[in-house]
Write a protein that holds these residues in place. Sequence first.
Motif, PDB file in Angstrom:
ATOM      1  N   THR A   3       0.747  -1.093   0.005  1.00  0.00           N
ATOM      2  CA  THR A   3      -0.086  -0.093  -0.040  1.00  0.00           C
ATOM      3  C   THR A   3       0.850   1.286   0.126  1.00  0.00           C
ATOM      4  O   THR A   3       0.524   2.322  -0.724  1.00  0.00           O
ATOM      5  CB  THR A   3      -0.895  -0.158   1.050  1.00  0.00           C
ATOM      6  OG1 THR A   3      -0.141  -0.165   2.425  1.00  0.00           O
ATOM      7  CG2 THR A   3      -1.923  -1.103   1.245  1.00  0.00           C
ATOM      8  N   LYS A  20      -6.367   5.299   2.590  1.00  0.00           N
ATOM      9  CA  LYS A  20      -5.749   4.826   4.286  1.00  0.00           C
ATOM     10  C   LYS A  20      -7.033   4.522   4.975  1.00  0.00           C
ATOM     11  O   LYS A  20      -6.720   3.382   5.924  1.00  0.00           O
ATOM     12  CB  LYS A  20      -4.955   5.794   4.703  1.00  0.00           C
ATOM     13  CG  LYS A  20      -3.470   5.981   3.776  1.00  0.00           C
ATOM     14  CD  LYS A  20      -2.702   7.033   4.706  1.00  0.00           C
ATOM     15  CE  LYS A  20      -1.435   7.246   3.957  1.00  0.00           C
ATOM     16  NZ  LYS A  20      -0.515   8.207   4.693  1.00  0.00           N
ATOM     17  N   TYR A  23      -8.249   0.967   4.049  1.00  0.00           N
ATOM     18  CA  TYR A  23      -7.337  -0.106   4.386  1.00  0.00           C
ATOM     19  C   TYR A  23      -7.277  -0.383   6.058  1.00  0.00           C
ATOM     20  O   TYR A  23      -7.183  -1.291   6.374  1.00  0.00           O
ATOM     21  CB  TYR A  23      -6.033   0.164   3.980  1.00  0.00           C
ATOM     22  CG  TYR A  23      -5.607  -0.232   2.527  1.00  0.00           C
ATOM     23  CD1 TYR A  23      -5.232  -1.432   2.257  1.00  0.00           C
ATOM     24  CD2 TYR A  23      -5.920   0.721   1.356  1.00  0.00           C
ATOM     25  CE1 TYR A  23      -5.117  -1.721   0.689  1.00  0.00           C
ATOM     26  CE2 TYR A  23      -5.773   0.355   0.158  1.00  0.00           C
ATOM     27  CZ  TYR A  23      -5.315  -0.849  -0.204  1.00  0.00           C
ATOM     28  OH  TYR A  23      -5.044  -1.235  -1.171  1.00  0.00           O
ATOM     29  N   LYS A  24      -7.433   0.878   6.714  1.00  0.00           N
ATOM     30  CA  LYS A  24      -7.410   0.717   8.371  1.00  0.00           C
ATOM     31  C   LYS A  24      -8.757  -0.110   8.452  1.00  0.00           C
ATOM     32  O   LYS A  24      -8.589  -0.945   9.507  1.00  0.00           O
ATOM     33  CB  LYS A  24      -7.360   2.041   8.746  1.00  0.00           C
ATOM     34  CG  LYS A  24      -7.496   2.274  10.234  1.00  0.00           C
ATOM     35  CD  LYS A  24      -7.162   3.459  10.943  1.00  0.00           C
ATOM     36  CE  LYS A  24      -6.813   3.594  12.207  1.00  0.00           C
ATOM     37  NZ  LYS A  24      -8.424   3.240  12.810  1.00  0.00           N
ATOM     38  N   ASN A  25      -9.731   0.207   7.817  1.00  0.00           N
ATOM     39  CA  ASN A  25     -11.009  -0.440   8.190  1.00  0.00           C
ATOM     40  C   ASN A  25     -11.068  -1.699   7.841  1.00  0.00           C
ATOM     41  O   ASN A  25     -11.573  -2.704   8.600  1.00  0.00           O
ATOM     42  CB  ASN A  25     -12.200   0.350   7.360  1.00  0.00           C
ATOM     43  CG  ASN A  25     -13.500  -0.303   7.584  1.00  0.00           C
ATOM     44  OD1 ASN A  25     -13.977  -0.714   8.847  1.00  0.00           O
ATOM     45  ND2 ASN A  25     -14.331  -0.510   6.745  1.00  0.00           N
ATOM     46  N   PHE A  26     -10.365  -2.175   6.755  1.00  0.00           N
ATOM     47  CA  PHE A  26     -10.187  -3.380   6.268  1.00  0.00           C
ATOM     48  C   PHE A  26      -9.492  -4.301   7.348  1.00  0.00           C
ATOM     49  O   PHE A  26      -9.756  -5.589   7.972  1.00  0.00           O
ATOM     50  CB  PHE A  26      -9.577  -3.606   5.077  1.00  0.00           C
ATOM     51  CG  PHE A  26      -9.031  -5.087   4.522  1.00  0.00           C
ATOM     52  CD1 PHE A  26      -9.865  -6.036   4.165  1.00  0.00           C
ATOM     53  CD2 PHE A  26      -7.860  -5.396   4.820  1.00  0.00           C
ATOM     54  CE1 PHE A  26      -9.393  -7.259   4.123  1.00  0.00           C
ATOM     55  CE2 PHE A  26      -7.139  -6.495   4.504  1.00  0.00           C
ATOM     56  CZ  PHE A  26      -8.046  -7.826   4.059  1.00  0.00           C
ATOM     57  N   ASP A  27      -8.294  -3.888   7.755  1.00  0.00           N
ATOM     58  CA  ASP A  27      -7.471  -4.619   8.900  1.00  0.00           C
ATOM     59  C   ASP A  27      -8.155  -4.547  10.375  1.00  0.00           C
ATOM     60  O   ASP A  27      -7.862  -5.725  10.896  1.00  0.00           O
ATOM     61  CB  ASP A  27      -6.132  -3.424   9.178  1.00  0.00           C
ATOM     62  CG  ASP A  27      -5.375  -3.544   7.808  1.00  0.00           C
ATOM     63  OD1 ASP A  27      -5.205  -4.319   7.080  1.00  0.00           O
ATOM     64  OD2 ASP A  27      -4.233  -2.528   7.791  1.00  0.00           O
ATOM     65  N   GLU A  28      -9.123  -3.506  10.412  1.00  0.00           N
ATOM     66  CA  GLU A  28      -9.865  -3.756  11.860  1.00  0.00           C
ATOM     67  C   GLU A  28     -10.986  -4.863  11.782  1.00  0.00           C
ATOM     68  O   GLU A  28     -11.336  -5.359  12.630  1.00  0.00           O
ATOM     69  CB  GLU A  28     -10.258  -2.254  12.261  1.00  0.00           C
ATOM     70  CG  GLU A  28      -9.378  -1.355  12.704  1.00  0.00           C
ATOM     71  CD  GLU A  28      -9.914   0.041  12.878  1.00  0.00           C
ATOM     72  OE1 GLU A  28     -10.974   0.087  12.393  1.00  0.00           O
ATOM     73  OE2 GLU A  28      -9.134   0.814  13.419  1.00  0.00           O
ATOM     74  N   LEU A  30     -11.335  -7.427   9.467  1.00  0.00           N
ATOM     75  CA  LEU A  30     -10.676  -8.939   9.044  1.00  0.00           C
ATOM     76  C   LEU A  30     -10.682  -9.988  10.536  1.00  0.00           C
ATOM     77  O   LEU A  30     -11.077 -10.933  10.378  1.00  0.00           O
ATOM     78  CB  LEU A  30      -9.607  -8.781   8.475  1.00  0.00           C
ATOM     79  CG  LEU A  30      -8.863 -10.324   7.852  1.00  0.00           C
ATOM     80  CD1 LEU A  30      -9.844 -10.585   6.629  1.00  0.00           C
ATOM     81  CD2 LEU A  30      -7.641 -10.150   7.233  1.00  0.00           C
ATOM     82  N   THR A  54      -9.618 -12.499   1.093  1.00  0.00           N
ATOM     83  CA  THR A  54      -9.007 -11.385   1.900  1.00  0.00           C
ATOM     84  C   THR A  54      -9.110 -10.378   0.429  1.00  0.00           C
ATOM     85  O   THR A  54      -9.454  -9.217   0.624  1.00  0.00           O
ATOM     86  CB  THR A  54      -7.821 -11.225   2.167  1.00  0.00           C
ATOM     87  OG1 THR A  54      -6.831 -11.838   1.345  1.00  0.00           O
ATOM     88  CG2 THR A  54      -7.613 -12.115   3.647  1.00  0.00           C
ATOM     89  N   ARG A  58     -11.216  -6.904   0.280  1.00  0.00           N
ATOM     90  CA  ARG A  58     -10.711  -5.657   0.326  1.00  0.00           C
ATOM     91  C   ARG A  58     -11.146  -5.003  -0.766  1.00  0.00           C
ATOM     92  O   ARG A  58     -11.590  -3.830  -0.937  1.00  0.00           O
ATOM     93  CB  ARG A  58      -9.234  -5.713   0.086  1.00  0.00           C
ATOM     94  CG  ARG A  58      -8.446  -4.274   0.189  1.00  0.00           C
ATOM     95  CD  ARG A  58      -6.824  -4.470  -0.067  1.00  0.00           C
ATOM     96  NE  ARG A  58      -6.194  -5.344   0.753  1.00  0.00           N
ATOM     97  CZ  ARG A  58      -5.819  -6.361   0.989  1.00  0.00           C
ATOM     98  NH1 ARG A  58      -5.807  -7.245  -0.343  1.00  0.00           N
ATOM     99  NH2 ARG A  58      -5.069  -7.045   2.042  1.00  0.00           N
TER     100      ARG A  58
END
Length: 337
Positions: A3, A20, A23-28, A30, A54, A58
């Motif tokens: 990224t 960003k 992507y942060k939302n995705f990381d939280e 998952l 994944t 995403r």
Amino acid sequence: METSKFFSRIENLELVEGYKKTYKNFDEVLPTLLPRKGWWLDQLFQYQGFWLSTFALRGSMLINDHFNTQPTDIIVATSPKCGTTWLRALVFSIFNRSSFDFSDHPLSKSNPQELVRFLEGCIHVEGSTSFIDGFPSPRLLSTHLPYSLFPQRMTDDTSGCRFVYICRDPKDVFISKWHFANKLRPKDLPPITLDEAFDSFCKGVSHYGPFWDHVLGYWKASLESPKKVLFLKYEDVKKQPWDRVRKVAEFLGVPFSLEEENNKIVEEIVKLCSFENMSKQEVNKNETRNSERPISNADFFRKGEVGDWVNHLPPQMVETLDQITEKKLQGTGFNFH
């Protein structure tokens, strides 16, 4: 892709911050999702009722947050192994029939996935949806995402964006997915057994599954918005390809003229896009796979037949799948026959 490399290419700081955030939302999100073992290597996660890898998850989030739909967009939509390659070829050749000579057609040199780009796959490679903005209009795109995962700005009747969807008998879908999965499994892993795959499929745990929910999402949308979603059955297209090609052309707003009918253009398109013709093209015999492209062109061509399940499924499995299908479809007005 990394990224950080993607963000470094974007000059608009507001856009960078938006990506960003996604992507942060995705990381939280998952780690909060129920995981299950995938059919080849990757895990699947249950998200809003469907099992996604994944990259599909995403991709769905990035589409919802950032995809700029256009009123001329055409989305070729399928559950995996329902005729995706065939439908891509048909839609591309129908829409571009006056641009190319059938004797020297792009489909003789390129796999349909290169001509109708896989939406969430492209997003996975590029890291964003913004590169699609530069595609010429009308943009022909392909997806396996369920209808319910698209943002309202795409599914609303006023958006202009149209979906062409094809489904297939679940017994043939299952067998095709099972063969496909074993082609993609790493060589150091044993093949996924028929029993193991069957158990997962029946429980809805397969890429973009449950299969029946995927189909019914588009079926319901086609009833509510027939100008937005065209719903096709694989078996009907095999049985009456000329009729279905005309139907797709009308839906896309490019019906065949009397002159084109007299010149047998419909028949030319059917022949061009047939399994027999496409599977013998050198480009579709390519078996190259790598980390960037884990699926080869040849992987998309096995048999393309209706009813191949009879050669693989024992009676008990047939009965179980038929019972699940009957229960899932009860009261929907839809059937696979």
